[in-house]
Design an enzyme around this catalytic site. Structure first.
Site, PDB file in Angstrom:
ATOM      1  N   ILE A   1       2.910   1.690  -3.552  1.00  0.00           N
ATOM      2  CA  ILE A   1       2.135   1.955  -4.774  1.00  0.00           C
ATOM      3  C   ILE A   1       1.586   3.381  -4.693  1.00  0.00           C
ATOM      4  O   ILE A   1       0.856   3.711  -3.757  1.00  0.00           O
ATOM      5  CB  ILE A   1       0.985   0.947  -4.938  1.00  0.00           C
ATOM      6  CG1 ILE A   1       1.553  -0.463  -5.124  1.00  0.00           C
ATOM      7  CG2 ILE A   1       0.095   1.324  -6.122  1.00  0.00           C
ATOM      8  CD1 ILE A   1       0.516  -1.554  -5.116  1.00  0.00           C
TER       9      ILE A   1
ATOM     10  N   ASP B   1      -3.812  34.756 -36.497  1.00  0.00           N
ATOM     11  CA  ASP B   1      -4.467  35.735 -37.344  1.00  0.00           C
ATOM     12  C   ASP B   1      -4.005  37.119 -36.885  1.00  0.00           C
ATOM     13  O   ASP B   1      -3.477  37.269 -35.775  1.00  0.00           O
ATOM     14  CB  ASP B   1      -5.987  35.595 -37.204  1.00  0.00           C
ATOM     15  CG  ASP B   1      -6.733  36.421 -38.245  1.00  0.00           C
ATOM     16  OD1 ASP B   1      -6.095  36.896 -39.191  1.00  0.00           O
ATOM     17  OD2 ASP B   1      -7.955  36.598 -38.086  1.00  0.00           O
TER      18      ASP B   1
ATOM     19  N   ASP C   1       1.561  10.967   0.609  1.00  0.00           N
ATOM     20  CA  ASP C   1       0.769  10.832  -0.617  1.00  0.00           C
ATOM     21  C   ASP C   1      -0.359  11.850  -0.696  1.00  0.00           C
ATOM     22  O   ASP C   1      -1.162  11.805  -1.625  1.00  0.00           O
ATOM     23  CB  ASP C   1       0.168   9.415  -0.722  1.00  0.00           C
ATOM     24  CG  ASP C   1       1.173   8.444  -1.332  1.00  0.00           C
ATOM     25  OD1 ASP C   1       2.356   8.785  -1.328  1.00  0.00           O
ATOM     26  OD2 ASP C   1       0.754   7.376  -1.803  1.00  0.00           O
TER      27      ASP C   1
ATOM     28  N   VAL D   1       0.841  -1.209   0.000  1.00  0.00           N
ATOM     29  CA  VAL D   1       0.000   0.000   0.000  1.00  0.00           C
ATOM     30  C   VAL D   1       0.870   1.251   0.000  1.00  0.00           C
ATOM     31  O   VAL D   1       0.599   2.235  -0.701  1.00  0.00           O
ATOM     32  CB  VAL D   1      -0.945  -0.001   1.224  1.00  0.00           C
ATOM     33  CG1 VAL D   1      -1.688   1.330   1.334  1.00  0.00           C
ATOM     34  CG2 VAL D   1      -1.938  -1.146   1.117  1.00  0.00           C
ATOM     35  N   ALA D   2       1.950   1.218   0.798  1.00  0.00           N
ATOM     36  CA  ALA D   2       2.812   2.399   0.924  1.00  0.00           C
ATOM     37  C   ALA D   2       3.625   2.656  -0.341  1.00  0.00           C
ATOM     38  O   ALA D   2       3.893   3.800  -0.697  1.00  0.00           O
ATOM     39  CB  ALA D   2       3.751   2.236   2.119  1.00  0.00           C
TER      40      ALA D   2
ATOM     41  N   ASN E   1       2.471   6.710   4.507  1.00  0.00           N
ATOM     42  CA  ASN E   1       1.816   6.775   3.200  1.00  0.00           C
ATOM     43  C   ASN E   1       0.742   7.851   3.185  1.00  0.00           C
ATOM     44  O   ASN E   1       0.612   8.624   2.228  1.00  0.00           O
ATOM     45  CB  ASN E   1       1.199   5.406   2.880  1.00  0.00           C
ATOM     46  CG  ASN E   1       0.543   5.387   1.516  1.00  0.00           C
ATOM     47  OD1 ASN E   1       1.178   5.648   0.502  1.00  0.00           O
ATOM     48  ND2 ASN E   1      -0.746   5.072   1.481  1.00  0.00           N
TER      49      ASN E   1
ATOM     50  N   ASP F   1     -11.319  32.135 -36.161  1.00  0.00           N
ATOM     51  CA  ASP F   1     -12.575  32.620 -35.612  1.00  0.00           C
ATOM     52  C   ASP F   1     -13.782  32.288 -36.492  1.00  0.00           C
ATOM     53  O   ASP F   1     -14.911  32.308 -36.028  1.00  0.00           O
ATOM     54  CB  ASP F   1     -12.525  34.133 -35.376  1.00  0.00           C
ATOM     55  CG  ASP F   1     -12.159  34.914 -36.627  1.00  0.00           C
ATOM     56  OD1 ASP F   1     -12.077  34.295 -37.707  1.00  0.00           O
ATOM     57  OD2 ASP F   1     -11.949  36.140 -36.523  1.00  0.00           O
TER      58      ASP F   1
ATOM     59  N   GLU G   1      -0.925   5.202  -5.209  1.00  0.00           N
ATOM     60  CA  GLU G   1      -2.334   5.199  -5.596  1.00  0.00           C
ATOM     61  C   GLU G   1      -2.928   6.611  -5.652  1.00  0.00           C
ATOM     62  O   GLU G   1      -3.955   6.832  -6.261  1.00  0.00           O
ATOM     63  CB  GLU G   1      -3.161   4.313  -4.645  1.00  0.00           C
ATOM     64  CG  GLU G   1      -3.363   4.876  -3.233  1.00  0.00           C
ATOM     65  CD  GLU G   1      -2.174   4.649  -2.327  1.00  0.00           C
ATOM     66  OE1 GLU G   1      -2.182   5.170  -1.205  1.00  0.00           O
ATOM     67  OE2 GLU G   1      -1.232   3.958  -2.749  1.00  0.00           O
TER      68      GLU G   1
ATOM     69  N   ASP H   1     -12.525  28.319 -40.641  1.00  0.00           N
ATOM     70  CA  ASP H   1     -11.265  28.075 -39.932  1.00  0.00           C
ATOM     71  C   ASP H   1     -11.257  26.720 -39.229  1.00  0.00           C
ATOM     72  O   ASP H   1     -10.203  26.257 -38.772  1.00  0.00           O
ATOM     73  CB  ASP H   1     -11.014  29.170 -38.880  1.00  0.00           C
ATOM     74  CG  ASP H   1     -10.594  30.483 -39.513  1.00  0.00           C
ATOM     75  OD1 ASP H   1      -9.970  30.441 -40.584  1.00  0.00           O
ATOM     76  OD2 ASP H   1     -10.904  31.539 -38.949  1.00  0.00           O
TER      77      ASP H   1
END
Length: 883
Positions: free
Chosen positions: A281, A325, A709, A278-279, A705, A611, A283, A615
């Site tokens: 990855i 333009d 994160d 978990v830590a 984490n 515009d 996420e 175009d």
């Protein structure tokens, strides 16, 4: 059924005068009664639904299984901590999603389409959501229709209704027709127009009979739902996250296997392995990218650049050619007539002393006014800036436009198109009919058989033509845009194709749209950033070059080429020389596509402005299509990736600068997350492989984490823009996300943070007179070692965030306090760490102890090492650049 009723019946039903429209007060009442004129979008997910979605992840399921195991083992505090971390992670995810959703929602409101309505006798542009039943809508070529309408006036009106009927050929509209059959199919309702359909030709007006969900489109809105696509950047990072996830799981499986062979506690190792997965990855990567993108794009909208498609943000950083333009983008979009020419001579407009026109001059101004679709009231106009300038010319010469337009009823027209470069109207005045035609003087000279001289129409001669050509050349040399006008009397209403034959030439006007004051600096800023500015315009070559030269876009006339000259080049010649040109003048929409393709064939990343309806192809062809928000048609806006709400070239350069900074901020957040996660993996894997105890337990890993994160990573993504980012060259679109040493920096940073954590863990033993290799160690010693590792790891990560704000500038050059979000995130993180080791309950829950003085000094010093090493590395880089 409104299509079965006459115009008079419908107007009476809605209690509206077509000449005046609704009052503002009445419009407000009806808006309250009928609601906003918009289709119901996706039903927003509730906070509870978003929260449940955050938990719908297999890693979370594994963590929940871990909770059950810890409960079974009697480790109730660990179970509670894991649950709290899961809930906090989900809450943070919900907050990020809500914030991103709100930012995108605000963006959609800014980018909402506009509608021309007549209220209280004045034509004005409003948000289409403000249209109410009974509103009189003015229809013109290139606009999407904002509501279902019963047409009350049509002039050669054609509407493309394929979205509703499936018929690709535009439908001709006739306001006077009345259907007798209530079952008439949508495609056969010639007196009606429908929401979201496109006006491809002509003009008209209609009364709104249905808005929002009461429209034909509204009835099928429920089956037109689409999901928002991810950007290429999000897709790449999503794939990166999956790859890292697989590696992390592999490492965790390996750790679990090694732990089994080493005879460690399997339940504890299972929990530790899951926590490490978990830590390690990232996420939070996708959520952070989404929040940085949406907040950055919303910030861009405050600087007049509305991003319609998020991938454009990524592409902006690679743009190396801006095709722009001239009118309104490089100039002020405030055309003013400076001179007019007839065979009586050239007249300079004196607005202070009110120029008194001759009879021919007055006829010239009258013709210009009656051959126009623009409006101008109280200093505000709608329509083409050139046509607005011609209306103002009439005011300057003392003509009463209100009386003029009242006495001259338009009964026919031949709408402007870019091939003919002409527009004609047929008007009836006191029973007499006249055609008025305005457009390019060279085209008029080819069509005119007579010219107005001393008040009489005489056959035009080569000498007359030469006079007009010389007058045109003189005006063009002074950067004046020229426009000719002619007329002819007719006996009755004639078809559009017959209007532009046997004309009597009156004269021409010279007008100027001065360069925007800020554009010259923007052109230079773009040049320093490796971006070439190119002007593509329909104006004369000399006029275009004069403006381009003044703005620093072109140096010599050899860098300018006309559409006609372009036609004479072979594709091979164009490909060979296209990079040498800076001004393309008198070009058609087909030329624009050709130019953009030739530039792209050289490997350029091209931004293109536009515009008009025509175009759209070039906007689609370009890497970044940029539409004008003020003068742009709905078609151009629909084909674009970005809309300029101020029609300003400088805004394009600003948008590129902001796009580069947004991309860089995302890179900072990603590198930070990967570095931190790698540091945790290194610390855990190395110690376990050499036979030490784990330096961190599962709950500590989950806490770290949660800390890194979330707030620090998001704060890095909110970093203020680097003012020197435009001194860098455009980014190669095929460039790896970890190019420029960022990949190596992440790996080195992760290894360094992991090594420092291991050293702190060892020091925790050493302080008590033990070694991590010792088999019999008091619980207090192990707890002290883990506390040291825990505090050091978090300190390293938090301080390291400061080093990542710039790849080469020191934190003092960047400014320590220029990102208060990051300072706040670091401060909050340090305070929370202090609370964890200070409060007895959290000490027990996280298996921590209060370090002694030497311990705190060690944590502080070790925590600063990654920052200091990174700063030393940047100092070496700056020294190398200086030599």
């Amino acid at each position: 059924m409104w299509f079965t009723r006459s115009v008079e019946d419908v107007l009476q039903e809605f209690k509206v005068d077509p000449a005046k429209g609704l009052s503002e007060a009445e419009a407000k009442e009806r808006l309250i009664k009928y609601g906003p004129n918009k289709l119901k979008g996706h039903k927003k997910k509730s906070v509870l639904q978003l929260f449940i979605e955050q938990l719908n992840d297999w890693l979370i399921y594994v963590l929940l299984a871990a909770v059950l195991i810890t409960l079974f083992m009697g480790e109730y505090i660990d179970a509670v901590i894991i649950i709290i971390v899961i809930v906090l992670n989900a809450v943070l995810g919900v907050v990020q999603e809500v914030k991103a959703g709100n930012a995108i929602e605000a963006l959609q409101k800014i980018a909402s389409p506009k509608a021309l309505v007549r209220r209280e006798g004045i034509v004005k542009e409003i948000d289409s959501e403000q249209v109410v039943p009974g509103d009189i809508l003015i229809l013109e070529t290139g606009r999407y229709i904002a509501a279902d309408l019963r047409l009350i006036e049509t002039v050669n009106l054609q509407v493309e209704e394929s979205a509703l009927t499936g018929e690709s050929v535009p439908s001709s509209k006739h306001a006077e027709q009345v259907s007798t059959d209530e079952q008439t199919p949508i495609g056969d309702r010639a007196n009606s127009a429908f929401m979201s359909t496109l006006i491809t030709y002509g003009r008209g007006a209609g009364v709104a009979v249905g808005t929002g969900m009461q429209t034909e489109v509204g009835k099928i809105a429920d089956i037109l739902q689409t999901e928002e696509a991810k950007t290429p950047l999000e897709i790449r990072l999503d794939e990166l996250g999956k790859t890292i996830g697989k590696l992390a799981i592999g490492i965790c499986v390996m750790i679990f296997g090694v732990a089994t062979l080493q005879g460690r506690d399997l339940a504890e190792m299972f929990l530790l392995s899951v926590s490490l997965a978990v830590a390690s990855i990232p996420e939070g990567l996708a959520a952070i990218v989404a929040i940085v993108l949406s907040v950055g794009v919303t910030n861009m909208s405050r600087h007049n650049a509305i991003i319609r498609r998020l991938p454009a943000v990524e592409t902006l950083g690679s743009v190396n050619i801006i095709c722009s333009d001239k009118t309104g983008t490089l100039t002020q979009n405030k055309m003013t007539v400076q001179k007019y020419f007839t065979l009586e001579g050239e007249v300079t407009i004196d607005r202070q002393n009110k120029t008194q026109p001759t009879e021919t001059g007055a006829l010239l101004a009258k013709a210009m006014i009656l051959c126009s679709d623009a409006t101008y009231h109280n200093g505000e106009g709608t329509g083409d800036p050139t046509e607005i300038a011609l209306l103002v010319l009439g005011d300057d010469l003392g003509l009463d436009r209100t009386v003029l337009q009242k006495n001259n009823k338009r009964v026919g027209e031949y709408a402007f198109d870019s091939d003919r470069k002409l527009m004609s109207t047929l008007v009836e005045e006191s029973g007499n009919y006249k055609v008025y035609t305005k457009g390019a003087i060279d085209n008029l000279l080819n069509l005119a058989t007579h010219v107005l001289a001393d008040g009489f129409a005489v056959p035009i001669t080569d000498a007359h033509k030469q006079q007009f050509l010389e007058a045109t050349e003189n005006m063009s040399d002074k950067a004046l845009r020229t426009l000719g006008v002619a007329y002819k009397p007719v006996d009755a209403v004639v078809p559009a194709e017959e209007m532009e034959k046997d004309l009597v030439l009156i004269g021409l006007v010279g007008m100027i749209d001065p360069p925007r004051l800020e554009v010259k600096a923007s052109v230079e800023k773009a040049r320093q950033a490796g971006i070439t500015s190119v002007m593509i315009t329909g104006d004369h070559k000399t006029t275009a070059f004069a403006i381009a030269h003044e703005l620093g876009i072109a140096d010599t006339i050899e860098q300018a080429i006309t559409g006609q000259e372009l036609e004479e080049l072979t594709q091979e010649e164009l490909d060979r020389h296209v990079n040498n040109y800076r001004v393309f003048a008198r070009v058609s929409p087909e030329h624009k596509v050709k130019i953009v393709r030739a530039l792209k064939d050289h490997g350029n990343i091209v931004s293109m402005t536009g515009d008009g309806v025509n175009d759209a192809p070039s906007l689609n062809t370009a890497d970044i299509g940029v539409a004008m928000g003020i003068t742009g048609t709905d078609v151009a806006k629909g084909a674009s990736d970005m809309i300029l709400t101020d029609d300003n070239f400088a805004t394009i350069v600003t948008a590129i600068e902001q796009g580069r900074n947004i991309y860089n901020n995302i890179k900072k957040a990603v590198i930070f997350l990967l570095t931190c996660n790698l540091g945790e993996v290194v610390a855990m894997v190395v110690t376990l492989l050499i036979g030490w105890e784990a330096p961190l337990i599962a709950t500590q890993l989950l806490w770290i984490n949660l800390m890194t994160d979330s707030l620090p990573a998001v704060a890095l993504g909110m970093d203020p823009g680097d003012p020197d980012v435009m001194k860098e060259k455009p980014r190669d679109p095929s460039e790896s996300f970890f190019a420029g040493g960022d990949g190596g920096r992440a790996v080195f940073g992760g290894i360094l943070i992991g090594a420092l954590t291991i050293f702190a863990f060892w020091y925790g033993y050493y302080e008590h007179g033990y070694s991590p290799f010792d088999k019999s160690v008091p619980t207090e010693t192990l707890q002290n070692a883990r506390t040291m590792a825990f505090l050091t790891l978090v300190a390293c990560q938090l301080y390291y965030a400061l080093a990542l704000r710039s790849p080469i500038k020191s934190i003092f050059q960047v400014g320590v306090f220029t990102n208060l979000y990051l300072i706040g995130a670091i401060g909050l993180g340090l305070i929370l760490q202090l609370l964890l080791v200070s409060i007895p309950f959290t000490q027990d829950a996280f298996r921590l102890s209060m370090p002694d003085r030497n311990g705190w000094i060690t944590v502080v010093l070790l925590g600063l090492v990654p920052l200091l090493v990174n700063e030393l590395y940047k100092l070496i880089l700056r020294a190398r650049q200086a030599t």
